[in-house]
Design an enzyme around this catalytic site. Structure first.
Site, PDB file in Angstrom:
ATOM      1  NE  ARG A   1       8.191   4.997  -2.002  1.00 37.29           N
ATOM      2  CZ  ARG A   1       7.253   4.632  -1.111  1.00 37.29           C
ATOM      3  NH1 ARG A   1       7.133   3.375  -0.762  1.00 37.29           N
ATOM      4  NH2 ARG A   1       6.450   5.533  -0.570  1.00 37.29           N
TER       5      ARG A   1
ATOM      6  CB  CYS B   1       2.454   4.923   8.032  1.00 35.24           C
ATOM      7  SG  CYS B   1       2.782   6.470   7.150  1.00 35.24           S
TER       8      CYS B   1
ATOM      9  CE  LYS C   1       3.552  -2.611   4.275  1.00 38.37           C
ATOM     10  NZ  LYS C   1       4.588  -1.737   4.863  1.00 38.37           N
TER      11      LYS C   1
ATOM     12  N   PRO D   1       0.848  -1.203   0.000  1.00 34.13           N
ATOM     13  CG  PRO D   1       0.064  -0.973   2.193  1.00 34.13           C
ATOM     14  CD  PRO D   1       0.802  -1.913   1.284  1.00 34.13           C
ATOM     15  CG  MET D   2       3.538   2.204  -1.867  1.00 33.15           C
ATOM     16  SD  MET D   2       4.718   1.994  -3.241  1.00 33.15           S
ATOM     17  CE  MET D   2       3.725   1.013  -4.381  1.00 33.15           C
TER      18      MET D   2
END
Length: 433
Positions: free
Chosen positions: A287, A150, A190, A65-66
């Site tokens: 990425r 995050c 995560k 997830p980005m």
């Protein structure tokens, strides 16, 4: 890699029933089983398991997830290139879902072709996390994931959520229990391997152990770096803290009933197989999948899953994506994407190829006036040689020269202070098999 036909991952799971645990034979062969956490029932199911009536191959490869990257448009492109990679949404804040319940399509809708797909949510209020999960259930995601990794100041700062939640494993356990009770699919976390000075292997194990003991969570995505919350940027947090893969492999040893996906530092498809050949349950790539989707995602089905695929050229991928894009391009409707948003995922399709620079310059000019993706492609595609547009990926990806090292010699001391013990799990298996 063994053939992917050794088993399908599926998920038809009632509330409070977590549906997958996996093991490796000879540290590479995945066996799939179902595990019932509350009544301690166990059943072998090596050929098929199901998530909401849909059968998938296991999550050996997933796209991270980005924020502002893994939106509907990129996920559509990714699914055209790979049929079996597991896709994650951008993080959606629980409060957004709760307060926008009359406008949920904007945040949660996705084309059915994107399955298998995981919704990542963020938040630090258990009631809102539960309500958000319940609302999201109508969209039939295949898993719900909580963001505990995050490091962004906007997310983790000011006592909010993200990586800061790792400092309160009791809360995360309660939150995951509430999330699981509000949906009928697997739930996962995560996270990082630690936060600031709370970065010992013992503390990481306590985090996992607490959540496993308090909730049906049996899947963790482990970013093998700690998070630094002292003001450095998210980008720096992806490279400054050292990778400690030995922590990840330690978790495999100490929590054999839990599935762990490795994240962090994986940039090449061959790294995925190296990690899995050393016992990793699955690998998440971020990425690299976005910055070079053709050479990364294009090898997933054949190299990671061993599934014969119908190879597409980049021209064919663009043609398929254009049909999708022009079906959703905005026509005065609110929240409809414009051409620039729809073209954004395509801009890395020709990474390092001849003509890439010229194509991007022409793309910049065309985006100022093109009203459809079809017209955009017609105006720019001649910048690329036919040899680039029409060639297919070779049979094998480029070799990766690195290695994860001999993890057996690097593993941290075994974690012994388990509250949801290994002996309890194996006793459960012995009774019911």
């Amino acid at each position: 890699m063994q053939s992917a036909l050794r088993g399908l991952y599926t998920t038809t799971i009632p509330p409070n029933f977590y549906g997958f645990t996996n093991y490796y034979k000879n540290r590479a062969l995945l066996n799939l089983r179902k595990f019932q956490t509350q009544s301690c029932k166990f059943s072998s199911n090596h050929e098929k398991q199901i998530v909401q009536g849909r059968a998938y191959l296991p999550p050996w490869f997933s796209v991270a997830p980005m924020m502002e990257w893994t939106d509907n448009h990129f996920r559509t492109l990714a699914r055209i290139i790979s049929k079996h990679a597991w896709l994650y949404t951008e993080m959606v804040v629980a409060e957004t879902i709760v307060h926008q319940k009359d406008n949920l399509d904007r945040f949660l809708a996705f084309p059915a072709e994107q399955h298998p797909i995981v919704l990542q949510i963020g938040g630090s209020n258990i009631d809102n996390l539960s309500k958000a999960t319940e609302l999201a259930s109508a969209y039939s995601y295949d898993e719900i994931n909580l963001n505990c990794g995050c490091p962004s100041g906007k997310v983790a700062g000011h006592g909010c959520f993200g990586a800061r939640l790792m400092l309160d494993p009791e809360f995360v356990g309660d939150a995951m229990s509430a999330i699981a009770a509000s949906c009928s699919v697997p739930v996962s976390v995560k996270c990082r391997i630690g936060v600031d000075d709370h970065d010992s292997y013992e503390e990481l194990c306590k985090f996992v152990d607490t959540i496993v003991s308090k909730s049906p969570t049996r899947h963790f995505i482990i970013h093998a770096r700690k998070a630094l919350l002292n003001g450095i940027s998210p980008a720096a947090n992806r490279r400054v803290p050292p990778l400690k893969y030995e922590y990840y492999y330690g978790l495999l040893r100490d929590f054999p009933e839990v599935q762990f996906t490795l994240n962090g530092g994986v940039n090449y498809i061959e790294q995925v197989n190296v990690a899995m050949n050393q016992g990793a349950h699955g690998v998440m790539v971020g990425r690299a999948a976005y910055n070079n989707p053709w050479s990364t995602l294009g090898y997933v089905d054949s190299v990671v899953y061993g599934v014969p695929s119908d190879p597409l050229s980049r021209r064919q991928v663009l043609e398929k994506y254009q049909i999708y894009a022009d079906s959703v391009v905005g026509k005065d409707a609110p929240n409809r994407p414009n051409v620039r948003q729809l073209v954004k995922p395509l801009l890395n399709m020709f990474h390092s190829e001849p003509g890439n620079g010229l194509w991007k310059r022409k793309a910049d000019a065309a985006l100022r006036h093109c009203k459809t993706v079809k017209s955009f492609l017609e105006e720019t595609i001649d910048a690329l040689p036919n040899s680039v547009l029409d060639s297919q990926l070779s049979g094998n990806p480029p070799k990766w020269e690195g290695e994860f090292g001999n993890m057996d010699l690097l593993l941290p001391p075994k974690y012994a202070a388990r509250t949801w013990g290994e002996s309890k799990f194996h006793a459960c298996v012995a009774v019911t098999t």
